[in-house]
Design a protein around this motif. Structure first.
Motif, PDB file in Angstrom:
ATOM      1  N   ARG A   1      -3.144   4.598 -14.513  1.00 58.21           N
ATOM      2  CA  ARG A   1      -3.670   4.961 -15.841  1.00 58.21           C
ATOM      3  C   ARG A   1      -4.505   3.820 -16.409  1.00 58.21           C
ATOM      4  N   ALA A   2      -4.025   2.578 -16.229  1.00 55.83           N
ATOM      5  CA  ALA A   2      -4.775   1.416 -16.709  1.00 55.83           C
ATOM      6  C   ALA A   2      -6.093   1.259 -15.970  1.00 55.83           C
ATOM      7  N   SER A   3      -6.176   1.803 -14.756  1.00 47.40           N
ATOM      8  CA  SER A   3      -7.401   1.742 -13.949  1.00 47.40           C
ATOM      9  C   SER A   3      -8.379   2.866 -14.283  1.00 47.40           C
ATOM     10  N   ARG A   4      -8.006   3.729 -15.242  1.00 48.98           N
ATOM     11  CA  ARG A   4      -8.843   4.856 -15.677  1.00 48.98           C
ATOM     12  C   ARG A   4      -9.016   5.903 -14.579  1.00 48.98           C
ATOM     13  N   LEU A   5      -8.045   6.018 -13.700  1.00 46.64           N
ATOM     14  CA  LEU A   5      -8.089   7.038 -12.662  1.00 46.64           C
ATOM     15  C   LEU A   5      -7.541   8.352 -13.215  1.00 46.64           C
ATOM     16  N   ASN A   6      -7.945   9.475 -12.619  1.00 44.96           N
ATOM     17  CA  ASN A   6      -7.430  10.758 -13.074  1.00 44.96           C
ATOM     18  C   ASN A   6      -6.122  11.098 -12.356  1.00 44.96           C
ATOM     19  N   TRP A   7      -5.516  12.209 -12.760  1.00 45.86           N
ATOM     20  CA  TRP A   7      -4.207  12.550 -12.208  1.00 45.86           C
ATOM     21  C   TRP A   7      -4.282  12.875 -10.712  1.00 45.86           C
ATOM     22  N   GLN A   8      -5.324  13.554 -10.270  1.00 47.40           N
ATOM     23  CA  GLN A   8      -5.421  13.915  -8.862  1.00 47.40           C
ATOM     24  C   GLN A   8      -5.483  12.681  -7.977  1.00 47.40           C
ATOM     25  N   THR A   9      -6.220  11.675  -8.410  1.00 50.22           N
ATOM     26  CA  THR A   9      -6.274  10.429  -7.647  1.00 50.22           C
ATOM     27  C   THR A   9      -4.923   9.723  -7.680  1.00 50.22           C
ATOM     28  N   THR A  10      -4.287   9.717  -8.838  1.00 50.97           N
ATOM     29  CA  THR A  10      -2.962   9.112  -8.959  1.00 50.97           C
ATOM     30  C   THR A  10      -1.967   9.800  -8.033  1.00 50.97           C
ATOM     31  N   LEU A  11      -2.023  11.118  -7.981  1.00 47.43           N
ATOM     32  CA  LEU A  11      -1.127  11.878  -7.110  1.00 47.43           C
ATOM     33  C   LEU A  11      -1.392  11.550  -5.637  1.00 47.43           C
ATOM     34  N   ALA A  12      -2.672  11.402  -5.278  1.00 46.66           N
ATOM     35  CA  ALA A  12      -3.004  11.041  -3.898  1.00 46.66           C
ATOM     36  C   ALA A  12      -2.417   9.679  -3.530  1.00 46.66           C
ATOM     37  N   ILE A  13      -2.463   8.739  -4.475  1.00 48.34           N
ATOM     38  CA  ILE A  13      -1.892   7.410  -4.225  1.00 48.34           C
ATOM     39  C   ILE A  13      -0.381   7.504  -4.078  1.00 48.34           C
ATOM     40  N   LEU A  14       0.271   8.261  -4.988  1.00 47.67           N
ATOM     41  CA  LEU A  14       1.725   8.423  -4.923  1.00 47.67           C
ATOM     42  C   LEU A  14       2.162   9.113  -3.634  1.00 47.67           C
ATOM     43  N   SER A  15       1.359  10.030  -3.165  1.00 51.34           N
ATOM     44  CA  SER A  15       1.734  10.836  -1.998  1.00 51.34           C
ATOM     45  C   SER A  15       1.423  10.157  -0.673  1.00 51.34           C
ATOM     46  N   ASN A  16       0.632   9.092  -0.706  1.00 44.31           N
ATOM     47  CA  ASN A  16       0.213   8.449   0.544  1.00 44.31           C
ATOM     48  C   ASN A  16       0.578   6.975   0.604  1.00 44.31           C
ATOM     49  N   ARG A  17       1.625   6.599  -0.122  1.00 43.33           N
ATOM     50  CA  ARG A  17       1.999   5.189  -0.141  1.00 43.33           C
ATOM     51  C   ARG A  17       3.129   4.870   0.822  1.00 43.33           C
ATOM     52  N   GLY A  18       3.519   5.826   1.684  1.00 41.34           N
ATOM     53  CA  GLY A  18       4.586   5.596   2.647  1.00 41.34           C
ATOM     54  C   GLY A  18       5.937   5.910   2.042  1.00 41.34           C
ATOM     55  N   GLY A  19       6.966   5.857   2.889  1.00 40.51           N
ATOM     56  CA  GLY A  19       8.299   6.175   2.408  1.00 40.51           C
ATOM     57  C   GLY A  19       8.503   7.678   2.306  1.00 40.51           C
ATOM     58  N   SER A  20       9.488   8.087   1.552  1.00 40.23           N
ATOM     59  CA  SER A  20       9.806   9.508   1.428  1.00 40.23           C
ATOM     60  C   SER A  20       8.791  10.206   0.531  1.00 40.23           C
ATOM     61  N   ARG A  21       8.625  11.501   0.756  1.00 41.50           N
ATOM     62  CA  ARG A  21       7.690  12.286  -0.043  1.00 41.50           C
ATOM     63  C   ARG A  21       8.252  12.496  -1.444  1.00 41.50           C
ATOM     64  N   LEU A  22       7.344  12.690  -2.386  1.00 44.58           N
ATOM     65  CA  LEU A  22       7.761  12.959  -3.760  1.00 44.58           C
ATOM     66  C   LEU A  22       8.453  14.310  -3.834  1.00 44.58           C
ATOM     67  N   SER A  23       9.592  14.336  -4.511  1.00 43.31           N
ATOM     68  CA  SER A  23      10.232  15.619  -4.772  1.00 43.31           C
ATOM     69  C   SER A  23       9.484  16.315  -5.909  1.00 43.31           C
ATOM     70  N   PHE A  24       9.793  17.599  -6.109  1.00 44.91           N
ATOM     71  CA  PHE A  24       9.141  18.338  -7.192  1.00 44.91           C
ATOM     72  C   PHE A  24       9.447  17.690  -8.534  1.00 44.91           C
ATOM     73  N   ASP A  25      10.707  17.294  -8.738  1.00 48.11           N
ATOM     74  CA  ASP A  25      11.092  16.677 -10.009  1.00 48.11           C
ATOM     75  C   ASP A  25      10.377  15.341 -10.214  1.00 48.11           C
ATOM     76  N   GLU A  26      10.265  14.542  -9.150  1.00 50.91           N
ATOM     77  CA  GLU A  26       9.579  13.249  -9.255  1.00 50.91           C
ATOM     78  C   GLU A  26       8.102  13.443  -9.590  1.00 50.91           C
ATOM     79  N   ARG A  27       7.501  14.443  -8.975  1.00 52.30           N
ATOM     80  CA  ARG A  27       6.087  14.714  -9.267  1.00 52.30           C
ATOM     81  C   ARG A  27       5.903  15.160 -10.709  1.00 52.30           C
ATOM     82  N   GLU A  28       6.790  16.037 -11.175  1.00 50.17           N
ATOM     83  CA  GLU A  28       6.703  16.503 -12.555  1.00 50.17           C
ATOM     84  C   GLU A  28       6.874  15.339 -13.537  1.00 50.17           C
ATOM     85  N   ARG A  29       7.846  14.470 -13.240  1.00 53.34           N
ATOM     86  CA  ARG A  29       8.081  13.321 -14.119  1.00 53.34           C
ATOM     87  C   ARG A  29       6.879  12.385 -14.130  1.00 53.34           C
TER      88      ARG A  29
END
Length: 285
Positions: free
Chosen positions: A215-243
């Motif tokens: 958010r501080a980088s002025r990125l939009n939600w779709q880009t933020t979601l791509a970063i969250l989803s491709n950072r390794g480790g376990s996939r985001l659950s539905f609840d984690e994504r909603e939060r």
């Protein structure tokens, strides 16, 4: 003997010594640069390290090839005076404009003036070079980057940012392709947080810090979601994504930028905590 060879009037004799000899002093080089011609200056411009005073002489006395050589030489330390000289010459030289705009550590004011005065052809050349950088992706993919990876990535990321192309499209591409050094460097440049802070929030299982950095980088939600989803480790659950999306949508830009700055200071003091971050983010909304 080296001084005599370096000062020889025949460039074919002097150039190898001027370009490569570590035994020539700064005074030697400045004296030769002040007295000899273009070919001697060009040879000096190819040295691994060029001090500011010597670079000033080269910029003042050199022609186009010398100016281009200095702009391309990352070991050349350029003063404000040298930047001013090179920028003035670049107003009528698209090639020099491109080299200065893409050079790391050029003052932003100089870059803005260069782009504002650039001809359509020069601007197109800069855009083409930036696109090549953006799509080329020289940084390694996968794994945690090392210092050398960040050193390779930063000049390219800074160059993209200067011409307005370090945007959602570019950052999204870094995330999807797994170009970790490019991605983390981009978040650092855009948010103003140091690399070690960005590494920490990306590795944190709790996505709050990373959402704030995006958010501080002025990125939009779709880009933020791509970063969250491709950072390794376990996939985001539905609840984690909603939060994460709710947090992203309720955070003000100023709140996120303040949180990133606070995180930088807290990391240095070793005082950061999950509960503290949540309380501060809620209090700043």
């Amino acid at each position: 003997m080296l001084r005599r060879l370096a000062a020889h009037e025949d460039p074919a004799v002097a150039a190898p010594v001027l370009r490569n000899s570590p035994l020539l002093t700064q005074d030697d080089l400045e004296a030769i640069a002040s007295a000899r011609g273009e070919q001697h200056l060009l040879a000096i411009s190819g040295r691994r390290k060029i001090e500011k005073a010597l670079a000033d002489i080269l910029a003042k006395r050199g022609g186009k090839k010398v100016c281009l050589a200095i702009a391309r030489n990352q070991g050349a330390q350029l003063s404000d005076a040298a930047f001013a000289i090179l920028a003035a010459r670049a107003e009528h030289d698209g090639e020099l404009t491109k080299e200065l705009v893409l050079r790391p550590h050029v003052p932003d004011m100089v870059v803005r003036k260069l782009l504002a005065a650039a001809s359509p052809e020069a601007a197109a050349s800069v855009q083409s070079a930036a696109t090549s950088i953006e799509t080329g992706g020289s940084a390694r993919t996968g794994g945690r980057p090392c210092a050398a990876d960040y050193a390779d990535a930063r000049p390219q990321i800074v160059a993209l940012n200067r011409i307005g192309k370090l945007n959602d499209s570019a950052v999204n591409r870094f995330a999807i392709r797994g170009e970790t050094a490019n991605l983390l460097t981009a978040l650092s440049v855009l948010s103003g947080a140091p690399i070690d802070i960005i590494e920490t929030v990306v590795a944190d299982k709790d996505c709050e810090g990373l959402v704030m950095a995006c958010r501080a980088s002025r990125l939009n939600w779709q880009t933020t979601l791509a970063i969250l989803s491709n950072r390794g480790g376990s996939r985001l659950s539905f609840d984690e994504r909603e939060r994460a999306q709710q947090l992203f949508e309720t955070l003000y830009l100023s709140t996120s930028q303040w949180a990133v700055r606070w995180g930088e200071m807290a990391a240095g003091a070793g005082a950061a905590s999950k509960d503290g971050k949540v309380a501060r983010s809620e209090g700043g909304r």
